[in-house]
Scaffold this motif. Sequence first.
Motif, PDB file in Angstrom:
ATOM      1  N   UNK A  84       0.804  -1.223   0.000  1.00 55.69           N
ATOM      2  CA  UNK A  84       0.000   0.000   0.000  1.00 55.69           C
ATOM      3  C   UNK A  84       0.838   1.274   0.000  1.00 55.69           C
ATOM      4  N   UNK A  85       0.164   2.398  -0.344  1.00 55.40           N
ATOM      5  CA  UNK A  85       0.831   3.696  -0.228  1.00 55.40           C
ATOM      6  C   UNK A  85       0.215   4.550   0.879  1.00 55.40           C
ATOM      7  N   UNK A  86      -0.808   3.985   1.579  1.00 55.16           N
ATOM      8  CA  UNK A  86      -1.432   4.683   2.714  1.00 55.16           C
ATOM      9  C   UNK A  86      -1.448   3.771   3.930  1.00 55.16           C
ATOM     10  N   UNK A  87      -1.620   4.349   5.093  1.00 59.88           N
ATOM     11  CA  UNK A  87      -1.651   3.598   6.344  1.00 59.88           C
ATOM     12  C   UNK A  87      -2.640   4.247   7.307  1.00 59.88           C
ATOM     13  N   UNK A  88      -3.105   3.472   8.259  1.00 58.56           N
ATOM     14  CA  UNK A  88      -3.984   4.030   9.286  1.00 58.56           C
ATOM     15  C   UNK A  88      -3.179   4.913  10.226  1.00 58.56           C
ATOM     16  N   UNK A  89      -3.785   6.043  10.624  1.00 54.53           N
ATOM     17  CA  UNK A  89      -3.184   6.862  11.674  1.00 54.53           C
ATOM     18  C   UNK A  89      -3.887   6.600  12.996  1.00 54.53           C
ATOM     19  N   UNK A 109      -3.435  -1.620   3.540  1.00 59.78           N
ATOM     20  CA  UNK A 109      -3.516  -3.061   3.772  1.00 59.78           C
ATOM     21  C   UNK A 109      -4.602  -3.332   4.805  1.00 59.78           C
ATOM     22  N   UNK A 110      -5.644  -4.075   4.386  1.00 57.02           N
ATOM     23  CA  UNK A 110      -6.782  -4.336   5.280  1.00 57.02           C
ATOM     24  C   UNK A 110      -6.382  -5.143   6.526  1.00 57.02           C
ATOM     25  N   UNK A 142       3.625 -12.911  11.208  1.00 59.11           N
ATOM     26  CA  UNK A 142       4.799 -12.195  11.738  1.00 59.11           C
ATOM     27  C   UNK A 142       5.384 -11.198  10.740  1.00 59.11           C
ATOM     28  N   UNK A 143       5.377 -11.589   9.465  1.00 57.98           N
ATOM     29  CA  UNK A 143       5.932 -10.719   8.423  1.00 57.98           C
ATOM     30  C   UNK A 143       5.177  -9.380   8.375  1.00 57.98           C
ATOM     31  N   UNK A 144       3.856  -9.451   8.451  1.00 52.99           N
ATOM     32  CA  UNK A 144       3.057  -8.219   8.412  1.00 52.99           C
ATOM     33  C   UNK A 144       3.207  -7.424   9.708  1.00 52.99           C
ATOM     34  N   UNK A 145       3.280  -8.144  10.833  1.00 48.73           N
ATOM     35  CA  UNK A 145       3.465  -7.435  12.112  1.00 48.73           C
ATOM     36  C   UNK A 145       4.781  -6.657  12.108  1.00 48.73           C
ATOM     37  N   UNK A 146       5.802  -7.241  11.455  1.00 48.26           N
ATOM     38  CA  UNK A 146       7.081  -6.539  11.344  1.00 48.26           C
ATOM     39  C   UNK A 146       6.975  -5.333  10.421  1.00 48.26           C
ATOM     40  N   UNK A 147       6.330  -5.561   9.283  1.00 47.98           N
ATOM     41  CA  UNK A 147       6.284  -4.504   8.267  1.00 47.98           C
ATOM     42  C   UNK A 147       5.422  -3.329   8.700  1.00 47.98           C
ATOM     43  N   UNK A 148       4.340  -3.625   9.428  1.00 50.93           N
ATOM     44  CA  UNK A 148       3.380  -2.564   9.753  1.00 50.93           C
ATOM     45  C   UNK A 148       3.441  -2.123  11.219  1.00 50.93           C
ATOM     46  N   UNK A 149       4.591  -2.186  11.805  1.00 49.29           N
ATOM     47  CA  UNK A 149       4.699  -1.709  13.197  1.00 49.29           C
ATOM     48  C   UNK A 149       4.167  -0.288  13.296  1.00 49.29           C
ATOM     49  N   UNK A 150       3.318  -0.052  14.289  1.00 49.56           N
ATOM     50  CA  UNK A 150       2.695   1.259  14.533  1.00 49.56           C
ATOM     51  C   UNK A 150       1.734   1.700  13.435  1.00 49.56           C
ATOM     52  N   UNK A 151       1.408   0.818  12.499  1.00 52.37           N
ATOM     53  CA  UNK A 151       0.448   1.194  11.458  1.00 52.37           C
ATOM     54  C   UNK A 151      -0.873   0.466  11.631  1.00 52.37           C
ATOM     55  N   UNK A 152      -0.969  -0.372  12.655  1.00 50.25           N
ATOM     56  CA  UNK A 152      -2.214  -1.092  12.879  1.00 50.25           C
ATOM     57  C   UNK A 152      -3.210  -0.201  13.612  1.00 50.25           C
ATOM     58  N   UNK A 153      -4.494  -0.491  13.398  1.00 51.80           N
ATOM     59  CA  UNK A 153      -5.538   0.145  14.197  1.00 51.80           C
ATOM     60  C   UNK A 153      -5.235  -0.123  15.677  1.00 51.80           C
ATOM     61  N   UNK A 154      -5.520   0.832  16.557  1.00 50.57           N
ATOM     62  CA  UNK A 154      -5.138   0.639  17.973  1.00 50.57           C
ATOM     63  C   UNK A 154      -5.644  -0.677  18.576  1.00 50.57           C
ATOM     64  N   UNK A 155      -6.857  -1.102  18.226  1.00 52.60           N
ATOM     65  CA  UNK A 155      -7.365  -2.348  18.823  1.00 52.60           C
ATOM     66  C   UNK A 155      -6.578  -3.564  18.301  1.00 52.60           C
ATOM     67  N   UNK A 156      -6.103  -3.499  17.036  1.00 52.35           N
ATOM     68  CA  UNK A 156      -5.304  -4.608  16.494  1.00 52.35           C
ATOM     69  C   UNK A 156      -3.940  -4.640  17.194  1.00 52.35           C
ATOM     70  N   UNK A 157      -3.400  -3.445  17.431  1.00 52.26           N
ATOM     71  CA  UNK A 157      -2.133  -3.339  18.155  1.00 52.26           C
ATOM     72  C   UNK A 157      -2.266  -4.001  19.538  1.00 52.26           C
ATOM     73  N   UNK A 158      -3.399  -3.767  20.197  1.00 50.95           N
ATOM     74  CA  UNK A 158      -3.619  -4.395  21.516  1.00 50.95           C
ATOM     75  C   UNK A 158      -3.727  -5.909  21.379  1.00 50.95           C
ATOM     76  N   UNK A 159      -4.375  -6.378  20.294  1.00 48.16           N
ATOM     77  CA  UNK A 159      -4.492  -7.827  20.091  1.00 48.16           C
ATOM     78  C   UNK A 159      -3.106  -8.454  19.862  1.00 48.16           C
ATOM     79  N   UNK A 160      -2.262  -7.757  19.118  1.00 54.69           N
ATOM     80  CA  UNK A 160      -0.913  -8.278  18.852  1.00 54.69           C
ATOM     81  C   UNK A 160      -0.126  -8.366  20.156  1.00 54.69           C
ATOM     82  N   UNK A 161      -0.231  -7.305  20.958  1.00 57.67           N
ATOM     83  CA  UNK A 161       0.473  -7.321  22.251  1.00 57.67           C
ATOM     84  C   UNK A 161      -0.058  -8.440  23.148  1.00 57.67           C
TER      85      UNK A 161
END
Length: 242
Positions: A84-89, A109-110, A142-161
């Motif tokens: 993608x060329x955009x990301x969630x803020x 990236x959905x 894991x590959x996406x979690x690495x690539x999109x660090x800090x680009x996930x929706x906040x609730x997804x970030x909490x799920x990853x943690x």
Amino acid sequence: MRNYLSPLAEARDIPPKGFGSFAVDPIPMGTVVATFGGTILNRIDFETYPLEQRSRSIQIDVNQFVLGPELREPGDSINHSCSPNCQLRNATQLIAMRDIAVGEELTYDYATSDTSDYDEFDCACGSDNCRGRVSGNDWTLPDLQNRYQNMFSPYVQRKIQAAQLVRALTKRDAEHLINNFDDNPHQALVHALRIVTGMPNASWKTLVAQVSPDLEHRELLYGADQSSLDKLAQQLNERRTL
Ligand SMILES: [Zn+2]
């Protein structure tokens, strides 16, 4: 309008049957390109709407969705891309992750917003690292979690943690549960559930919602039904490591 699309972009038809948003002026990195709005619904209510409308929606929490409007709007026509060329803020706002040239389609990236199966599809983004199928479980890769660090929706970030903290109960945890259950079943269960869900600060309400998908069963637990509490303690005890 429920959705915002930057005036630097416009929505267009992509024949045979598709839509997308394209830059009509250069878009500098960091620009807010879209903000998603709509009706806030839980999963059960969300599922009652047509697939087409659900495909123009975004998940903003474990059990919360922003349903797109009945009729398509420019701001709800942002397609997925595996490059993608955009990301969630934040949960509903999209920014350019790099400078975007005139004519480029805006994509994100959905996997960074959706963690359920309401909008799964075969991807045709054509990028070198296209993963072929876009699913509600992609956020766990894991590959996406690495690539999109800090680009996930906040609730997804909490799920990853949380997924990183999840562990089975040890013998000692199970003893704690059993020894304290009779005096204070609620407190003993919260202690054990926080360990197995990896959510060290979650409330009883959130924890029950995590471990019990069945609404009726949840209500019994919220109502402190003794046999339901007993059964949950027993299940937790059986899941311990030796
Ligand atoms: Zn792709």
